[in-house]
Every structure is written in C-alpha cells, then in structure tokens.
Design a protein around this motif. Structure first.
Motif, PDB file in Angstrom:
ATOM      1  N   THR A  20       0.839  -1.198   0.000  1.00 18.54           N
ATOM      2  CA  THR A  20       0.000   0.000   0.000  1.00 18.54           C
ATOM      3  C   THR A  20       0.871   1.244   0.000  1.00 18.54           C
ATOM      4  OG1 THR A  20      -1.633  -1.196   1.327  1.00 18.54           O
ATOM      5  CG2 THR A  20      -1.876   1.201   1.177  1.00 18.54           C
TER       6      THR A  20
ATOM      7  N   THR B 264      -1.154   7.042  -0.506  1.00 19.27           N
ATOM      8  CA  THR B 264      -2.575   6.686  -0.481  1.00 19.27           C
ATOM      9  C   THR B 264      -3.140   6.796   0.921  1.00 19.27           C
ATOM     10  OG1 THR B 264      -2.256   5.150  -2.331  1.00 19.27           O
ATOM     11  CG2 THR B 264      -4.232   4.855  -1.005  1.00 19.27           C
TER      12      THR B 264
ATOM     13  N   ASP C 213     -11.565 -10.195  -0.259  1.00 22.48           N
ATOM     14  CA  ASP C 213     -11.136 -10.545  -1.613  1.00 22.48           C
ATOM     15  C   ASP C 213     -11.648 -11.914  -2.022  1.00 22.48           C
ATOM     16  OD1 ASP C 213      -9.791  -8.172  -2.007  1.00 22.48           O
ATOM     17  OD2 ASP C 213      -7.861  -8.944  -1.321  1.00 22.48           O
TER      18      ASP C 213
ATOM     19  N   LYS D 292     -16.939  -7.793 -10.367  1.00 24.93           N
ATOM     20  CA  LYS D 292     -16.405  -6.447 -10.528  1.00 24.93           C
ATOM     21  C   LYS D 292     -16.885  -5.558  -9.390  1.00 24.93           C
ATOM     22  CE  LYS D 292     -15.691  -6.032 -15.526  1.00 24.93           C
ATOM     23  NZ  LYS D 292     -16.079  -5.296 -16.740  1.00 24.93           N
TER      24      LYS D 292
ATOM     25  N   SER E 264     -15.824  -1.496  -7.571  1.00 27.19           N
ATOM     26  CA  SER E 264     -15.027  -0.291  -7.805  1.00 27.19           C
ATOM     27  C   SER E 264     -13.763  -0.306  -6.961  1.00 27.19           C
ATOM     28  CB  SER E 264     -15.850   0.961  -7.494  1.00 27.19           C
ATOM     29  OG  SER E 264     -16.070   1.069  -6.106  1.00 27.19           O
ATOM     30  N   GLN E 265     -12.664   0.167  -7.547  1.00 30.91           N
ATOM     31  CA  GLN E 265     -11.383   0.187  -6.849  1.00 30.91           C
ATOM     32  C   GLN E 265     -11.389   1.124  -5.644  1.00 30.91           C
ATOM     33  OE1 GLN E 265      -8.949  -1.999  -7.706  1.00 30.91           O
ATOM     34  NE2 GLN E 265      -8.005  -1.339  -5.793  1.00 30.91           N
TER      35      GLN E 265
ATOM     36  N   LYS F   7     -12.865  -0.745  -2.776  1.00 34.17           N
ATOM     37  CA  LYS F   7     -11.933  -1.773  -2.303  1.00 34.17           C
ATOM     38  C   LYS F   7     -10.834  -1.151  -1.460  1.00 34.17           C
ATOM     39  CE  LYS F   7     -10.635  -5.254  -4.777  1.00 34.17           C
ATOM     40  NZ  LYS F   7     -10.080  -6.120  -5.841  1.00 34.17           N
ATOM     41  N   ASN F   8     -10.360   0.032  -1.881  1.00 34.84           N
ATOM     42  CA  ASN F   8      -9.314   0.724  -1.120  1.00 34.84           C
ATOM     43  C   ASN F   8      -9.826   1.123   0.259  1.00 34.84           C
ATOM     44  OD1 ASN F   8      -7.490   0.479  -3.219  1.00 34.84           O
ATOM     45  ND2 ASN F   8      -7.940   2.487  -4.080  1.00 34.84           N
TER      46      ASN F   8
ATOM     47  N   LYS G 161      -9.888  -1.920   2.406  1.00 39.73           N
ATOM     48  CA  LYS G 161      -8.534  -2.363   2.749  1.00 39.73           C
ATOM     49  C   LYS G 161      -7.937  -1.477   3.826  1.00 39.73           C
ATOM     50  CE  LYS G 161      -3.986  -3.394   0.829  1.00 39.73           C
ATOM     51  NZ  LYS G 161      -3.121  -3.435  -0.372  1.00 39.73           N
TER      52      LYS G 161
ATOM     53  N   ASP H 124     -16.885 -10.429 -13.518  1.00 40.42           N
ATOM     54  CA  ASP H 124     -15.657  -9.856 -14.077  1.00 40.42           C
ATOM     55  C   ASP H 124     -15.191 -10.761 -15.220  1.00 40.42           C
ATOM     56  OD1 ASP H 124     -13.243  -8.710 -14.660  1.00 40.42           O
ATOM     57  OD2 ASP H 124     -12.573  -8.539 -12.588  1.00 40.42           O
TER      58      ASP H 124
END
Length: 527
Positions: free
Chosen positions: A74, A78, A132, A139, A141-142, A145-146, A149, A400
C-alpha cells in the motif's frame, strides 16, 4: 517440537488445498482452505498433531508478517490522502457501532453490558483478504476496495482496545472512559510512531549496505524477514499497538522499494517474490487454521450448542446490527453515498481469524462458561460475514469477464508468441542438436512438452547423451536470445496496435525477461 510438527501439518494442508482449488475454479480458494482445515480437524491422525490455538503465537508468527507485507503493498501517499476516511471507518465507525450494538444486545438478551461489549469488540476487526475471497470473480469499484482495505489495516487496534476496556470493566465492575480513550490514543499513535521510527532505522541500515561494496544479499534478506517480528515485539514491549506498528512499518517500506529497486536488482527481485509467496501462503494458512478451529469449536461445544440456541440468536443479531451500522455510515460518508455503494461497504466488512485470536486471548480473564458462549457467538459472526456476501454479491455485482477469461487469453498469447520464437529459430543456421534443444525450451513456455518428452530429455542429460559442446552451448544461448527477442517484438507490436490488453502483454513480457535471465545471468544458471 510440537509447534514445528503442527506448522508442518498446516503447511502441507495449505499446499494441498491450493492445488485442489485449481481443479475447482468456480469456488474461491478461501473456502477450499477452510474445508481442508475442517478435514484436518476431523481426521484423528492429523488433528492430534496440530496444537491448540494460541493467540500469541498466531499474532506474532502469522498476523505480524502478513500485515507488514500487506502494508508494504500500500503506497504511503494513499494512506495520507485517506487519513480522514481511515479515522472515520477504523475508529469512529468501529467505536460508535460497538457501543450501539452492545447496548441493544444487553437489552435484548439480558446480557450484562461488559459481556455484550466484549462480544461486539471482538467482532469489530475486518479482514481484507477474506473480502477478496468473497468478491472473487466479480467487478467492484477500486475506490471502495481501497476503503475496505484501509479500514481492515487499522481497525484491529480499535477492536483490541475496546476488548481490553470491556474485559477490565467485567473484572473490576467499573468503566474508566477517560482512561480507555487515553489508552487508545497512546496505543494507536504510539504504534504509528514506534513502527515508523523502527522501520526508518531498519531501512537506513539496509540502504547503507545496499549502496556499498559490502552488501550481502543473504544477510539483507534475513534482516528483511525478521523486521516485522522485531517491530511487533518492541512495540508491544513499549506498551503500544504492535499491529499498527507493523502496518506503519510496511507503509514506510513501500516508499523505500519504489526508490531503490535498481540499486540491487537481484535483492529487489528476491524481496518482491518473497512478499508474493508469503502473502499467498500466510493468507491460506490463516483460513486453514480457521477451518481447524471451527471444527474443534463445534465438536467441543456441541452439548452447549444444542441445549440452547441463544448463541445463534446473539450471533445473528450482532452481525445484522453491525451490518446496519456500516450501511448507515456509508450512506453519509462513503463514496457516492448511493444505496448500492453503502450495501457493498456494509457487506464488505468480512471477518476472519483475527476474531478468533482476540477471542482466545481472553480465555484466562473471564468465566469458562462465558468464554464458551462468546466463542460460539463469534463463530456465527465469522461464518455469516463470509457466507452472506458470497451469496448476495452473485446477484448485485456483475461478473468480471476479463478475470474469468484471463487464463485463456494469456495461454493464447503464449502459444502465438512461442510460434514466432520457433520460426525465428528455424530461420537460423543451427546444428540439429542445438535446434532441437532450443525448440524444446521454447515450447516449455506454454507447458506443451509432455511428461514423456521431459523424461526423455532428463534421461539424455543425465546420461550425457544430450550434452552440447562448448561452441554448441554458446550457439544455443545466442539462438535463445534471438528467439526471446522475436517474442518480445511480437508482444510489443500487439500492445502498440492495442490488439490485446497491456496487462496481458506486461505479464508475459516479464516472463520472457525472467527466462532470458536464466540463460544469461551466471548467478541464475544451474547447468
């Protein structure tokens, strides 16, 4: 010796379950790990070889390096950009939902408030790896997910502090609110400070030798492997959060890797491969242990479980209420605040083995009957948190397709690339022995050589029948270089014309470079 044998059995189970998962592509590997763990627990032959769950051993040997490596993947930038979001989800959301749900559990099931808070505090930490696994093949969205995390990296400490406060409340009969807030701030901020300082000291020490003629890759690698353990031990000794310390250390090491990757390429490549290897093995290890633990919990508490279903009701209510708190929070503060985003965030709060570690850590601090009840409740929370999103995501998230077709696309590209390489070899003037050897090697890039042909090659090399002369070895090396160059050029052309995804090209291109290093780099050659 017991710990060594126990670890050996679990690692064998990890290897076996990951192989089995390849033959069952429709089921996430995590569930295969869980199933194999349950099977290990059911078989008397293996069950007695695995030691009972020890939260200290688990936290130190498994979670510390796992969180360190996850933190290292990471970027620190970010985290800096998402400080507000991290504090919101990992601290504010965790604390408010814990207090609210504990009060409801207390009122609904007539549990004393400290016990209710213990149950909810243990249920606070989330697991990005478990998430995960339940979202695999879908699918999402990133940015979301961030967020999940970042939350999972830092909310372990919140859960631990809440658990310590609740346990102390249960044993002493009173709650020191100010003292617990102070303890939380000291633990969290102290963990960040201690982890960052120690990581910087380790980094400076290693970088000094990397940039000198006295660098020893084996020693550097050992220092790197021992880093999370040292930081965790020292942080806990200083009275701050070892979990947050190792996460912070991982973030510092991410920036180091970005700015020193070419100082010692062999060392950097070894380090990256170790991170990937450790992440895969430790993640699987966690879920095999979870499977073994769940099997033991079920059979050891069977009589308690069938005598009353209160444990089931409490577990369900805790999970549903935490889900509701997460949904409401997301509607106001997460992403675009839409219902779908809030639902995904709520369901994304998947729980894993950290809950079991926290549960077992209080075994000596509370009454045995209460401890048994809490274990069963937390088992329900873990299972629901994994099962519910796995089912719901199949209905609310699109498939996906790129991920599903990835393996086939990569294999097709490798096949076409190898044909180009073989044609290049056939156009060269080579002896028959060299040409056959090079073409065999190139076919190995697509795993198309049969086991029978491999055995023939192995037998020929072993009996010296296929040994090339010195000149032929040079000729073979040059032929492989020309073939690899033709393969790379083919991939470059595809990428330039946007005929295939760049990600596919980069992955296969890197494989060619690694293959070429085995041919050219003296330190990589075994023949």
């Amino acid at each position: 010796m017991g710990l060594l044998i126990s670890s050996f059995v679990i690692l064998v189970a990890v290897a076996a379950s990951n192989i089995i998962a390849k033959y069952i592509p429709g089921i996430s590997r995590t569930y295969i790990n869980l199933a194999v763990g349950v099977l290990v627990g059911l078989m008397p032959m293996t069950n007695h070889l695995v030691l009972g769950f020890n939260d200290n051993v688990f936290m130190i040997l498994i979670l510390a390096p796992l969180l360190f490596f996850e933190g290292q993947t990471t970027p620190l930038l970010t985290v800096r950009k998402k400080v507000k979001s991290i504090v919101g989800t990992a601290v504010i959301l965790a604390v408010l939902s814990a207090v609210l749900v504990a009060i409801v559990i207390h009122k609904t099931f007539n549990l004393i408030i400290p016990v209710a808070l213990i149950i909810v505090a243990i249920s606070t930490p989330t697991d990005a790896t478990a998430f995960d696994s339940v979202v695999e093949g879908r699918k999402i969205s990133q940015p979301l997910k961030n967020n999940l995390k970042m939350e999972s990296l830092f909310n372990d400490a919140t859960g631990i502090i809440l658990l310590q406060a609740a346990t102390l409340w249960l044993s002493t009969g009173h709650l020191s609110l100010w003292g617990n807030v102070t303890a939380f701030l000291v633990s969290a901020i102290g963990g960040i400070v201690v982890g960052s300082i120690l990581a910087f000291a380790f980094m400076a020490f290693r970088q000094y030798f990397v940039r000198s003629t006295n660098n020893v890759i084996s020693s550097q690698t050992l220092i790197y492997i021992l880093t999370p353990f040292c930081i965790y031990f020292l942080a806990e000794k200083l009275g701050v959060s070892g979990i947050i310390a190792v996460v912070s250390a991982g973030l510092v090491h991410n920036s180091e890797a970005n700015r020193s990757r070419f100082s010692s390429p062999r060392q950097m490549h070894l380090g990256l491969q170790m991170i990937n290897f450790a992440n895969e093995v430790l993640n699987s290890f966690v879920f095999v242990v979870l499977g073994i633990s769940l099997e033991r919990i079920f059979f050891s508490r069977y009589n308690i479980m069938i005598s009353s279903l209160k444990w089931l009701a409490v577990g369900i209510v805790v999970y549903v209420l935490l889900l509701g708190c997460r949904y409401v929070y997301a509607r106001f503060f997460i992403g675009d605040k839409r219902r779908l985003t809030a639902s995904l965030f709520a369901l994304g709060g998947v729980h894993g083995t950290v809950i079991l570690a926290m549960t077992f850590s209080i075994g000596g601090d509370i009454a045995r009957s209460t401890f048994h009840f809490i274990i069963i409740v937390e088992t329900v929370v873990i299972i629901l948190s994994m099962l519910v999103p796995t089912i719901v995501f199949k209905f609310i998230l699109p498939i996906d397709a790129d991920e599903q077709n990835r393996a086939d696309q990569l294999q097709r590209l490798r096949h076409e690339m190898v044909i180009v390489g073989i044609n290049q070899v056939k156009s060269m003037t080579l002896t028959a022995e060299v040409s056959a050897s090079v073409i065999y090697d190139l076919r190995d890039q697509t795993q198309k050589n049969t086991l029978k042909s491999f055995y023939r090659q192995w037998r020929a090399v072993t009996s010296n029948k296929a040994m090339l002369t010195g000149l032929q070895s040079v000729e073979e090396r040059r032929a492989l270089m020309h073939a690899f160059d033709a393969e790379r050029q083919y991939l470059y052309t595809l990428a330039k014309r946007h005929m295939v995804s760049s990600d596919y090209v980069y992955e296969i291109y890197s494989e060619i470079l690694l293959s070429e290093s085995l041919v050219l780099d003296p330190k990589n050659q075994m023949i």
